[in-house]
Design a protein around this motif. Structure first.
Motif, PDB file in Angstrom:
ATOM      1  N   GLU A  95       0.837  -1.204   0.000  1.00 57.20           N
ATOM      2  CA  GLU A  95       0.000   0.000   0.000  1.00 57.20           C
ATOM      3  C   GLU A  95       0.868   1.249   0.000  1.00 57.20           C
ATOM      4  O   GLU A  95       0.561   2.236  -0.677  1.00 57.20           O
ATOM      5  CB  GLU A  95      -0.915  -0.011   1.228  1.00 57.20           C
ATOM      6  CG  GLU A  95      -2.013  -1.057   1.172  1.00 57.20           C
ATOM      7  CD  GLU A  95      -2.829  -1.102   2.449  1.00 57.20           C
ATOM      8  OE1 GLU A  95      -4.067  -1.145   2.360  1.00 57.20           O
ATOM      9  OE2 GLU A  95      -2.235  -1.093   3.543  1.00 57.20           O
ATOM     10  N   ILE A  96       1.965   1.201   0.768  1.00 50.42           N
ATOM     11  CA  ILE A  96       2.902   2.329   0.806  1.00 50.42           C
ATOM     12  C   ILE A  96       3.501   2.550  -0.575  1.00 50.42           C
ATOM     13  O   ILE A  96       3.552   3.672  -1.087  1.00 50.42           O
ATOM     14  CB  ILE A  96       4.006   2.068   1.844  1.00 50.42           C
ATOM     15  CG1 ILE A  96       3.424   2.083   3.257  1.00 50.42           C
ATOM     16  CG2 ILE A  96       5.120   3.108   1.733  1.00 50.42           C
ATOM     17  CD1 ILE A  96       4.382   1.593   4.316  1.00 50.42           C
ATOM     18  N   ARG A  97       3.958   1.466  -1.207  1.00 52.66           N
ATOM     19  CA  ARG A  97       4.565   1.596  -2.535  1.00 52.66           C
ATOM     20  C   ARG A  97       3.554   2.101  -3.564  1.00 52.66           C
ATOM     21  O   ARG A  97       3.881   2.932  -4.411  1.00 52.66           O
ATOM     22  CB  ARG A  97       5.136   0.245  -2.976  1.00 52.66           C
ATOM     23  CG  ARG A  97       6.397  -0.157  -2.248  1.00 52.66           C
ATOM     24  CD  ARG A  97       6.906  -1.509  -2.723  1.00 52.66           C
ATOM     25  NE  ARG A  97       8.117  -1.896  -2.014  1.00 52.66           N
ATOM     26  CZ  ARG A  97       8.702  -3.085  -2.129  1.00 52.66           C
ATOM     27  NH1 ARG A  97       8.174  -4.004  -2.934  1.00 52.66           N
ATOM     28  NH2 ARG A  97       9.801  -3.371  -1.453  1.00 52.66           N
ATOM     29  N   LYS A  98       2.331   1.587  -3.499  1.00 51.46           N
ATOM     30  CA  LYS A  98       1.317   2.021  -4.456  1.00 51.46           C
ATOM     31  C   LYS A  98       1.011   3.503  -4.275  1.00 51.46           C
ATOM     32  O   LYS A  98       0.870   4.250  -5.253  1.00 51.46           O
ATOM     33  CB  LYS A  98       0.049   1.194  -4.270  1.00 51.46           C
ATOM     34  CG  LYS A  98      -1.051   1.501  -5.287  1.00 51.46           C
ATOM     35  CD  LYS A  98      -2.216   0.543  -5.124  1.00 51.46           C
ATOM     36  CE  LYS A  98      -3.313   0.832  -6.140  1.00 51.46           C
ATOM     37  NZ  LYS A  98      -4.437  -0.118  -6.022  1.00 51.46           N
TER      38      LYS A  98
ATOM     39  N   ARG B 185      14.361  -0.543  -9.592  1.00 52.53           N
ATOM     40  CA  ARG B 185      14.692  -0.083 -10.939  1.00 52.53           C
ATOM     41  C   ARG B 185      14.128   1.308 -11.189  1.00 52.53           C
ATOM     42  O   ARG B 185      14.811   2.175 -11.740  1.00 52.53           O
ATOM     43  CB  ARG B 185      14.163  -1.074 -11.976  1.00 52.53           C
ATOM     44  CG  ARG B 185      14.544  -0.680 -13.407  1.00 52.53           C
ATOM     45  CD  ARG B 185      14.188  -1.757 -14.406  1.00 52.53           C
ATOM     46  NE  ARG B 185      12.766  -1.864 -14.643  1.00 52.53           N
ATOM     47  CZ  ARG B 185      12.061  -2.969 -14.424  1.00 52.53           C
ATOM     48  NH1 ARG B 185      12.641  -4.045 -13.926  1.00 52.53           N
ATOM     49  NH2 ARG B 185      10.771  -3.001 -14.686  1.00 52.53           N
ATOM     50  N   ILE B 186      12.869   1.526 -10.788  1.00 57.00           N
ATOM     51  CA  ILE B 186      12.256   2.841 -10.984  1.00 57.00           C
ATOM     52  C   ILE B 186      13.015   3.905 -10.192  1.00 57.00           C
ATOM     53  O   ILE B 186      13.232   5.027 -10.681  1.00 57.00           O
ATOM     54  CB  ILE B 186      10.769   2.813 -10.580  1.00 57.00           C
ATOM     55  CG1 ILE B 186       9.982   1.873 -11.501  1.00 57.00           C
ATOM     56  CG2 ILE B 186      10.161   4.219 -10.637  1.00 57.00           C
ATOM     57  CD1 ILE B 186       8.532   1.686 -11.099  1.00 57.00           C
ATOM     58  N   GLU B 187      13.431   3.565  -8.976  1.00 58.01           N
ATOM     59  CA  GLU B 187      14.192   4.521  -8.161  1.00 58.01           C
ATOM     60  C   GLU B 187      15.470   4.945  -8.862  1.00 58.01           C
ATOM     61  O   GLU B 187      15.829   6.130  -8.872  1.00 58.01           O
ATOM     62  CB  GLU B 187      14.514   3.896  -6.798  1.00 58.01           C
ATOM     63  CG  GLU B 187      13.305   3.763  -5.887  1.00 58.01           C
ATOM     64  CD  GLU B 187      13.543   2.863  -4.697  1.00 58.01           C
ATOM     65  OE1 GLU B 187      12.648   2.754  -3.839  1.00 58.01           O
ATOM     66  OE2 GLU B 187      14.628   2.238  -4.619  1.00 58.01           O
TER      67      GLU B 187
ATOM     68  N   GLY C  93      15.203   2.836  -1.742  1.00 59.70           N
ATOM     69  CA  GLY C  93      14.242   2.626  -0.673  1.00 59.70           C
ATOM     70  C   GLY C  93      13.160   3.687  -0.605  1.00 59.70           C
ATOM     71  O   GLY C  93      12.316   3.652   0.278  1.00 59.70           O
ATOM     72  N   TRP C  94      13.162   4.625  -1.558  1.00 59.23           N
ATOM     73  CA  TRP C  94      12.172   5.715  -1.546  1.00 59.23           C
ATOM     74  C   TRP C  94      10.748   5.166  -1.572  1.00 59.23           C
ATOM     75  O   TRP C  94       9.878   5.662  -0.863  1.00 59.23           O
ATOM     76  CB  TRP C  94      12.399   6.631  -2.748  1.00 59.23           C
ATOM     77  CG  TRP C  94      11.427   7.772  -2.852  1.00 59.23           C
ATOM     78  CD1 TRP C  94      11.523   8.992  -2.248  1.00 59.23           C
ATOM     79  CD2 TRP C  94      10.199   7.801  -3.607  1.00 59.23           C
ATOM     80  NE1 TRP C  94      10.447   9.781  -2.573  1.00 59.23           N
ATOM     81  CE2 TRP C  94       9.614   9.080  -3.405  1.00 59.23           C
ATOM     82  CE3 TRP C  94       9.538   6.892  -4.424  1.00 59.23           C
ATOM     83  CZ2 TRP C  94       8.409   9.453  -4.001  1.00 59.23           C
ATOM     84  CZ3 TRP C  94       8.336   7.259  -5.006  1.00 59.23           C
ATOM     85  CH2 TRP C  94       7.784   8.520  -4.804  1.00 59.23           C
ATOM     86  N   PHE C  95      10.527   4.128  -2.366  1.00 58.02           N
ATOM     87  CA  PHE C  95       9.176   3.559  -2.479  1.00 58.02           C
ATOM     88  C   PHE C  95       8.690   2.970  -1.157  1.00 58.02           C
ATOM     89  O   PHE C  95       7.495   2.847  -0.929  1.00 58.02           O
ATOM     90  CB  PHE C  95       9.127   2.479  -3.563  1.00 58.02           C
ATOM     91  CG  PHE C  95       8.777   3.013  -4.925  1.00 58.02           C
ATOM     92  CD1 PHE C  95       7.507   3.509  -5.194  1.00 58.02           C
ATOM     93  CD2 PHE C  95       9.714   3.032  -5.934  1.00 58.02           C
ATOM     94  CE1 PHE C  95       7.177   4.007  -6.443  1.00 58.02           C
ATOM     95  CE2 PHE C  95       9.394   3.533  -7.195  1.00 58.02           C
ATOM     96  CZ  PHE C  95       8.126   4.018  -7.440  1.00 58.02           C
ATOM     97  N   ASP C  96       9.629   2.578  -0.285  1.00 59.04           N
ATOM     98  CA  ASP C  96       9.249   1.926   0.963  1.00 59.04           C
ATOM     99  C   ASP C  96       9.040   2.912   2.107  1.00 59.04           C
ATOM    100  O   ASP C  96       8.724   2.507   3.220  1.00 59.04           O
ATOM    101  CB  ASP C  96      10.328   0.919   1.373  1.00 59.04           C
ATOM    102  CG  ASP C  96      10.549  -0.147   0.315  1.00 59.04           C
ATOM    103  OD1 ASP C  96       9.698  -0.271  -0.577  1.00 59.04           O
ATOM    104  OD2 ASP C  96      11.569  -0.842   0.374  1.00 59.04           O
ATOM    105  N   SER C  97       9.225   4.210   1.827  1.00 58.28           N
ATOM    106  CA  SER C  97       9.078   5.224   2.868  1.00 58.28           C
ATOM    107  C   SER C  97       7.612   5.533   3.117  1.00 58.28           C
ATOM    108  O   SER C  97       6.839   5.713   2.169  1.00 58.28           O
ATOM    109  CB  SER C  97       9.796   6.520   2.461  1.00 58.28           C
ATOM    110  OG  SER C  97      11.168   6.285   2.239  1.00 58.28           O
ATOM    111  N   ILE C  98       7.233   5.560   4.381  1.00 59.49           N
ATOM    112  CA  ILE C  98       5.856   5.909   4.718  1.00 59.49           C
ATOM    113  C   ILE C  98       5.594   7.336   4.268  1.00 59.49           C
ATOM    114  O   ILE C  98       6.311   8.257   4.673  1.00 59.49           O
ATOM    115  CB  ILE C  98       5.605   5.791   6.228  1.00 59.49           C
ATOM    116  CG1 ILE C  98       5.767   4.336   6.674  1.00 59.49           C
ATOM    117  CG2 ILE C  98       4.218   6.308   6.592  1.00 59.49           C
ATOM    118  CD1 ILE C  98       5.624   4.129   8.151  1.00 59.49           C
ATOM    119  N   PRO C  99       4.606   7.572   3.390  1.00 57.46           N
ATOM    120  CA  PRO C  99       4.354   8.922   2.874  1.00 57.46           C
ATOM    121  C   PRO C  99       3.914   9.867   3.970  1.00 57.46           C
ATOM    122  O   PRO C  99       3.190   9.488   4.881  1.00 57.46           O
ATOM    123  CB  PRO C  99       3.244   8.708   1.838  1.00 57.46           C
ATOM    124  CG  PRO C  99       2.585   7.429   2.247  1.00 57.46           C
ATOM    125  CD  PRO C  99       3.663   6.579   2.864  1.00 57.46           C
TER     126      PRO C  99
END
Length: 269
Positions: free
Chosen positions: A5-8, A53-55, A63-69
Motif C-alpha cells: 500500500e505504501i509503494r502504491k 529499478r524505478i528509483e 528505498g524511496w518507495f518503501d518510505s511511509i508517505p
C-alpha cells in the motif's frame, strides 16, 4: 498500511499527471503491468526489483518507495483521535473483518484514547534504514527427499525486522533488499532446522561461496542442505540429522538459488 500500500501510494504520487504509458516505457515495463499495479481490482503488487529499478531511473534514493508517505494524515485537521485513526484504517483495509471484530477494535481505540486525542507524528521515518520488510515466499524447500518447486512462488506475508539487530546476531549480508524468508520442511536438518522453521536467505548468492547451508535444486527437486565441495565436479550434500547419510551430487546438476543466513528459531548456521 502494509509495504505494498505504501509503494502504491508513492507510485501514484510519482506518476502525478504524467501519461501512464510514457511512465511504463521509461521504467522498462509493460503498460498492462503498470495498470495492474495501480488498479484496485487486482492483487498485483509493486515488487522489490521493479521498485528499485524505478528509483534508479528516476534518480530517487534507494528505498524511496518503501518510505511511509508524509501525506497520509492531513496536517490541517490537527491531531486525530485513536478512534478516528482506527476508523480510517478499517475503511482502507478492514473489508475482511467481521462486525464483531470491528466493534472490538473501535472499543479498544476509544479506551486507549481516554483523553479523546493523540498526537500523530507524521514525520516518522519510513521503513528504510533500521526498519525494513522482508518478503516471506511460499517456497517449501524440503530438508529430506526434496520438494517439487513452484513455478511462480507467491508471497505469504511480510516480516518486519531491524537490519542492525540482524547484524548484531551475526547475520552477514550486503543489502537487506536481497533477503527473503522461506520455509523448511522435514526433519533431516534437525536440530539446526526443524520442520516448518522460517529461514532467512540471501537470493543474490547463486553459486557456492564456501561450506554452508544452501537452498538449491537438484534433479528438479528443491532442497535445503549443507553443501561441501568435493573435488572439482561434485558436492557433498549433508544433513545435520545423523540418521541421514551424506550424498554426493554433481555440481553441474546442482543449481544454487540462495544461501541460508539464519534460522528463525535462533539456531546459528
Amino acid at each position: 498500511m502494509d509495504i505494498y500500500e505504501i509503494r502504491k501510494h508513492n507510485l501514484v504520487k510519482l506518476i502525478g499527471s504524467q501519461r501512464k504509458g510514457a511512465c511504463a516505457e521509461r521504467w522498462e515495463m509493460s503498460a498492462a503491468h503498470l495498470s495492474q499495479i495501480l488498479s484496485d481490482k487486482t492483487v498485483k503488487n509493486l515488487g522489490d526489483d521493479v521498485a528499485r529499478r524505478i528509483e534508479v531511473i528516476e534518480g530517487l534514493p534507494r528505498g524511496w518507495f518503501d518510505s511511509i508517505p508524509d501525506d497520509t494524515q492531513e496536517l490541517e485537521t490537527g491531531p486525530a483521535s485513536a478512534a478516528e485513526l482506527v476508523k480510517q484504517m478499517l475503511a482502507k483495509s478492514g473489508k475482511g473483518l467481521s462486525d464483531a471484530t470491528r466493534q472490538r477494535l473501535m472499543a479498544a481505540a476509544a479506551e486507549e484514547s481516554h483523553e479523546n486525542v493523540i498526537t500523530v507524528d507524521v514525520s516518522r521515518p519510513g521503513l528504510v534504514g533500521d526498519e525494513v520488510w522482508i518478503a516471506h515466499y511460499d517456497v517449501r524447500a524440503a530438508m529430506g527427499g526434496g520438494q517439487i518447486p513452484h513455478d511462480y512462488p507467491e508471497m505469504l506475508q511480510d516480516i518486519r525486522v531491524s537490519p542492525t539487530h540482524l547484524r548484531e546476531m551475526g547475520v552477514k549480508f550486503k543489502d537487506h533488499f536481497h533477503l527473503k524468508m522461506i520455509t523448511g520442511w522435514g526433519q533431516s536438518m534437525a536440530p539446526t532446522i526443524k520442520d516448518r522453521d522460517p529461514l532467512l536467505v540471501d537470493i543474490t548468492i547463486r553459486e557456492f561461496t564456501g561450506d554452508g547451508i544452501y537452498l538449491f535444486s537438484h534433479d528438479e527437486m528443491l532442497y535445503v542442505k549443507r553443501l561441501q565441495k568435493k573435488g572439482k565436479g561434485r558436492f557433498k550434500m549433508i544433513s545435520d540429522n545423523k540418521h541421514h547419510e551424506p550424498e554426493e551430487i554433481r555440481v553441474d546438476d546442482t543449481h544454487i538459488l540462495a544461501r541460508v543466513l539464519y534460522v528463525w528459531n535462533g539456531n546459528p548456521v
